[in-house]
Design a protein around this motif. Structure first.
Motif, PDB file in Angstrom:
ATOM      1  N   LEU A 210     -49.582 -22.272  25.960  1.00  0.00           N
ATOM      2  CA  LEU A 210     -48.916 -23.090  26.792  1.00  0.00           C
ATOM      3  C   LEU A 210     -48.411 -24.518  25.856  1.00  0.00           C
ATOM      4  CD1 LEU A 210     -48.267 -23.800  29.624  1.00  0.00           C
ATOM      5  CD2 LEU A 210     -50.657 -24.804  29.929  1.00  0.00           C
ATOM      6  N   ALA A 211     -49.532 -25.177  25.106  1.00  0.00           N
ATOM      7  CA  ALA A 211     -49.100 -26.153  24.313  1.00  0.00           C
ATOM      8  C   ALA A 211     -47.868 -25.852  23.252  1.00  0.00           C
ATOM      9  CB  ALA A 211     -50.245 -26.665  23.497  1.00  0.00           C
ATOM     10  N   THR A 212     -48.081 -24.685  22.750  1.00  0.00           N
ATOM     11  CA  THR A 212     -46.814 -24.403  21.785  1.00  0.00           C
ATOM     12  C   THR A 212     -45.595 -24.310  22.307  1.00  0.00           C
ATOM     13  OG1 THR A 212     -48.452 -23.267  20.436  1.00  0.00           O
ATOM     14  CG2 THR A 212     -46.192 -22.708  20.018  1.00  0.00           C
ATOM     15  N   VAL A 213     -45.564 -23.326  23.583  1.00  0.00           N
ATOM     16  CA  VAL A 213     -44.250 -23.364  24.386  1.00  0.00           C
ATOM     17  C   VAL A 213     -43.688 -24.677  24.840  1.00  0.00           C
ATOM     18  CG1 VAL A 213     -43.356 -22.117  26.370  1.00  0.00           C
ATOM     19  CG2 VAL A 213     -44.675 -21.017  25.037  1.00  0.00           C
ATOM     20  N   SER A 214     -44.848 -25.520  25.354  1.00  0.00           N
ATOM     21  CA  SER A 214     -44.186 -26.799  25.716  1.00  0.00           C
ATOM     22  C   SER A 214     -43.710 -27.697  24.801  1.00  0.00           C
ATOM     23  CB  SER A 214     -45.317 -27.607  26.536  1.00  0.00           C
ATOM     24  OG  SER A 214     -46.521 -27.854  25.351  1.00  0.00           O
ATOM     25  N   VAL A 215     -44.100 -27.733  23.519  1.00  0.00           N
ATOM     26  CA  VAL A 215     -43.503 -28.335  22.313  1.00  0.00           C
ATOM     27  C   VAL A 215     -42.144 -27.878  22.032  1.00  0.00           C
ATOM     28  CG1 VAL A 215     -43.929 -28.891  19.912  1.00  0.00           C
ATOM     29  CG2 VAL A 215     -45.761 -29.099  21.725  1.00  0.00           C
ATOM     30  N   PHE A 216     -42.114 -26.587  21.845  1.00  0.00           N
ATOM     31  CA  PHE A 216     -40.638 -25.892  21.524  1.00  0.00           C
ATOM     32  C   PHE A 216     -39.348 -26.138  22.508  1.00  0.00           C
ATOM     33  CE2 PHE A 216     -43.216 -24.058  18.213  1.00  0.00           C
ATOM     34  CZ  PHE A 216     -42.429 -24.200  17.192  1.00  0.00           C
ATOM     35  N   THR A 217     -40.091 -26.243  23.902  1.00  0.00           N
ATOM     36  CA  THR A 217     -39.068 -25.949  24.917  1.00  0.00           C
ATOM     37  C   THR A 217     -38.757 -27.897  25.259  1.00  0.00           C
ATOM     38  OG1 THR A 217     -40.799 -25.868  26.453  1.00  0.00           O
ATOM     39  CG2 THR A 217     -39.646 -23.952  25.871  1.00  0.00           C
ATOM     40  N   ALA A 218     -39.690 -28.538  25.283  1.00  0.00           N
ATOM     41  CA  ALA A 218     -39.343 -30.105  25.675  1.00  0.00           C
ATOM     42  C   ALA A 218     -39.729 -31.080  24.736  1.00  0.00           C
ATOM     43  CB  ALA A 218     -39.880 -30.183  26.943  1.00  0.00           C
ATOM     44  N   GLY A 219     -40.262 -30.743  23.419  1.00  0.00           N
ATOM     45  CA  GLY A 219     -40.874 -31.702  22.443  1.00  0.00           C
ATOM     46  C   GLY A 219     -41.992 -32.446  23.001  1.00  0.00           C
ATOM     47  N   PRO A 220     -42.333 -33.677  22.553  1.00  0.00           N
ATOM     48  CA  PRO A 220     -43.581 -34.356  22.914  1.00  0.00           C
ATOM     49  C   PRO A 220     -43.814 -34.647  24.436  1.00  0.00           C
ATOM     50  CG  PRO A 220     -42.260 -35.329  21.049  1.00  0.00           C
ATOM     51  CD  PRO A 220     -41.439 -34.207  21.523  1.00  0.00           C
ATOM     52  N   ILE A 221     -42.456 -34.916  25.096  1.00  0.00           N
ATOM     53  CA  ILE A 221     -42.633 -35.222  26.568  1.00  0.00           C
ATOM     54  C   ILE A 221     -43.083 -33.889  27.297  1.00  0.00           C
ATOM     55  CG2 ILE A 221     -41.000 -35.630  28.791  1.00  0.00           C
ATOM     56  CD1 ILE A 221     -39.248 -37.094  27.024  1.00  0.00           C
ATOM     57  N   GLY A 222     -42.654 -32.747  26.984  1.00  0.00           N
ATOM     58  CA  GLY A 222     -43.029 -31.323  27.453  1.00  0.00           C
ATOM     59  C   GLY A 222     -44.508 -31.074  27.078  1.00  0.00           C
ATOM     60  N   PHE A 223     -45.039 -31.389  26.012  1.00  0.00           N
ATOM     61  CA  PHE A 223     -46.268 -31.431  25.456  1.00  0.00           C
ATOM     62  C   PHE A 223     -47.352 -32.259  26.384  1.00  0.00           C
ATOM     63  CE2 PHE A 223     -50.046 -32.667  22.906  1.00  0.00           C
ATOM     64  CZ  PHE A 223     -50.553 -31.304  22.377  1.00  0.00           C
ATOM     65  N   ALA A 224     -46.768 -33.584  26.606  1.00  0.00           N
ATOM     66  CA  ALA A 224     -47.432 -34.396  27.509  1.00  0.00           C
ATOM     67  C   ALA A 224     -47.563 -34.133  28.894  1.00  0.00           C
ATOM     68  CB  ALA A 224     -47.003 -35.831  27.368  1.00  0.00           C
ATOM     69  N   THR A 225     -46.492 -33.451  29.399  1.00  0.00           N
ATOM     70  CA  THR A 225     -46.388 -33.150  30.805  1.00  0.00           C
ATOM     71  C   THR A 225     -47.186 -31.859  31.050  1.00  0.00           C
ATOM     72  OG1 THR A 225     -44.130 -33.573  30.818  1.00  0.00           O
ATOM     73  CG2 THR A 225     -44.724 -32.138  32.512  1.00  0.00           C
ATOM     74  N   ALA A 226     -47.340 -31.006  30.060  1.00  0.00           N
ATOM     75  CA  ALA A 226     -48.377 -29.960  30.173  1.00  0.00           C
ATOM     76  C   ALA A 226     -49.712 -29.953  29.925  1.00  0.00           C
ATOM     77  CB  ALA A 226     -47.696 -28.574  29.509  1.00  0.00           C
ATOM     78  N   ALA A 227     -49.867 -31.446  29.442  1.00  0.00           N
ATOM     79  CA  ALA A 227     -51.303 -31.574  29.272  1.00  0.00           C
ATOM     80  C   ALA A 227     -52.250 -31.162  30.230  1.00  0.00           C
ATOM     81  CB  ALA A 227     -51.414 -33.170  28.776  1.00  0.00           C
ATOM     82  N   PRO A 228     -52.244 -31.523  31.603  1.00  0.00           N
ATOM     83  CA  PRO A 228     -53.072 -30.676  32.437  1.00  0.00           C
ATOM     84  C   PRO A 228     -53.306 -29.429  32.484  1.00  0.00           C
ATOM     85  CG  PRO A 228     -51.678 -32.633  33.587  1.00  0.00           C
ATOM     86  CD  PRO A 228     -51.005 -32.260  32.289  1.00  0.00           C
TER      87      PRO A 228
END
Length: 484
Positions: free
Chosen positions: A42-60
């Motif tokens: 989940l963390a890897t996919v969020s980084v590659f799809t939306a960058g740092p913002i996606g990584f932070a959004t998927a943090a929960p």
């Protein structure tokens, strides 16, 4: 468990094996590995799809998965507690966490009035021995209960203590070697006593002292009674054995097969009786229906019912409410502790003395021994050795440092294999402590008191969560029930 006896007056010392901590990867269970893998994906996919913002959004999401894998509650990892919590929640929604007796709907004859999965238990009275035989139609087992009397172990000489330990080990070995015993339970119940019986006996039996020395002795004895009579307790030792029996309803079996099943358990009872006699343990009696019924009734109704129960048809509780880590039954509150770790160093055979003789606490100590067949024991040993080798290879591959706990676990497995090859029986032990009080505050105090006593004994205890009702039936009643 290994034994070591030294010369001289030193009593027999015992050492318990560590609880295995093997897992799928680096000591982690499959569920924990799955949570970590999903969090990484989940963390890897969020980084590659939306960058740092996606990584932070998927943090929960990935943070919650990591929390499930590493956060502990009550000594257990959260993800491993999820199945128990889900089952407890479903039973709560279905109102299966509460039990009420229905007077207008009497139970069929021959059934035990117990809540939960114990409601399937049946019973019959053996005409030859008078013992009450409890039948579990699902497991296919027959259980009888023996009331055993014995001398105070701590007051015996070291040589006599060693002889008693050897005799008891032969009792367990005999049960395991028969091939019929499914489970053996030793239940030690302790109830606080006012001491009025001892004081009353002394007042009636006391005579005027004939000499000054006798008068001094009588005075000291009276002072001893005044000091310790308020903290007196009543102890009762029970041994329940469950043997292989028929599945389904025992009453509907053909007469020939039913007689065969009864002859089998009578043979096991006779064997146990002779083994107990050889171990200097006196068999008081096999519990009949009225005795077992009174025991069941007093376990649920701690307020000493005015009329003792005479039939197992009506000896069960009137009301039971199960909560996450305690259970309410009739006139008391109870909680069950599991002995998760036995002493890791050599201790004497009386290492549980502090728990058994803890004052002012209503409790019962249940130790269940489950014999394992040689084939099953060898299979478990091989699996443990494979898991250890695999884990060591994984640690070496990533450069992790192995600790002494890993080598200690392997030594315990090898010791177990040597004992099995030498012809010794392999038994799986489960220790449960049931604490009962009149209020929740008193129950919490009793739990804290016994937990401290367990630490003094070298044991670690864990308060069971989400399965208190089933654990109470397995730990407080002498029915040799398993705790799944």
């Amino acid at each position: 468990m290994t034994d070591s006896t030294t010369a001289g007056a030193r009593p027999t010392m015992v050492r318990f094996a560590r609880l295995p901590q093997r897992g799928l990867l680096l000591g982690l269970s499959a569920s924990r590995v799955a949570c970590i893998a999903l969090a990484a994906v989940l963390a890897t996919v969020s980084v590659f799809t939306a960058g740092p913002i996606g990584f932070a959004t998927a943090a929960p999401g990935w943070g919650g998965l990591l929390a499930l894998a590493f956060v502990r509650k009550g000594g257990r990892v959260a993800v491993e507690l999820l199945p128990t919590a889900a089952h407890f929640a479903v039973r709560g929604l279905l109102r299966q966490d509460r039990y009420r007796v229905h007077v207008d709907r009497p139970r069929p004859a021959g059934t035990m009035a117990l809540p939960g999965d114990s409601a399937a238990l049946r019973f019959l009275v053996d005409d030859l021995t008078g013992a009450a035989i409890v039948h579990d139609p699902h497991e296919g087992s027959l259980t009888v209960v023996a009331h055993v009397d014995h001398a105070a172990y701590i007051l015996l000489s070291p040589e006599e203590q060693r002889r008693r330990v050897t005799g008891w080990s032969r009792v367990l070995a005999g049960l395991a070697a028969s091939g019929l015993c499914v489970r053996a339970q030793v239940l030690e119940t302790v109830c606080p006593d006012s001491g009025a019986g001892v004081v009353g006996w002394w007042r009636q039996a006391r005579t005027e002292p004939a000499s000054e020395g006798v008068a001094w002795t009588a005075t000291q004895y009276e002072r001893l009674l005044e000091t310790y009579a308020p903290t007196a307790a009543t102890h009762r030792s029970l041994i329940a054995i469950a043997v292989n029996g028929p599945s389904g309803a025992l009453g509907f079996l053909r007469a020939a097969r039913r007689t065969k099943e009864l002859d089998r358990i009578r043979q096991e009872m006779a064997t146990l009786e002779s083994s107990l006699r050889a171990a200097d343990l006196r068999l008081v009696s096999w519990l009949g229906e009225d005795q077992l019924a009174n025991l069941v009734r007093s376990t649920y109704d701690t307020g000493a019912p005015s009329t003792p129960a005479r039939s197992l048809d009506t000896a069960g509780p009137v009301a039971v409410d199960e909560h996450w880590d305690w259970v309410r039954h009739d006139t008391g509150y109870s909680s069950v502790l599991w002995i998760s770790e036995w002493p890791r160093t050599e201790v004497g055979a009386d290492f549980l003395h502090t728990i058994v003789f803890q004052p002012n606490v209503t409790r019962s100590l249940s130790i269940t021994a489950t014999p394992m067949s040689p084939r099953q024991a060898i299979r478990d040993i091989r699996r443990a050795k494979v898991e250890h080798v695999t884990d060591a290879a994984q640690r070496a591959r990533i450069g992790a440092i192995a600790d002494l706990a890993d080598s200690a676990e392997l030594d315990d497995v090898l010791d177990r294999e040597r004992a099995l090859l030498a012809g010794h029986a392999d038994l799986k032990f489960t220790g449960l402590i049931t604490l009962t009080a009149a209020t929740l505050e008193e129950l919490d105090d009793a739990v804290a008191q016994v937990e401290r006593a367990a630490i003094q004994c070298g044991c670690e205890t864990r308060r069971l969560q989400g399965q208190q009702a089933r654990a109470f039936t397995a730990a407080a009643l002498p029915l040799a029930r398993p705790l799944h």
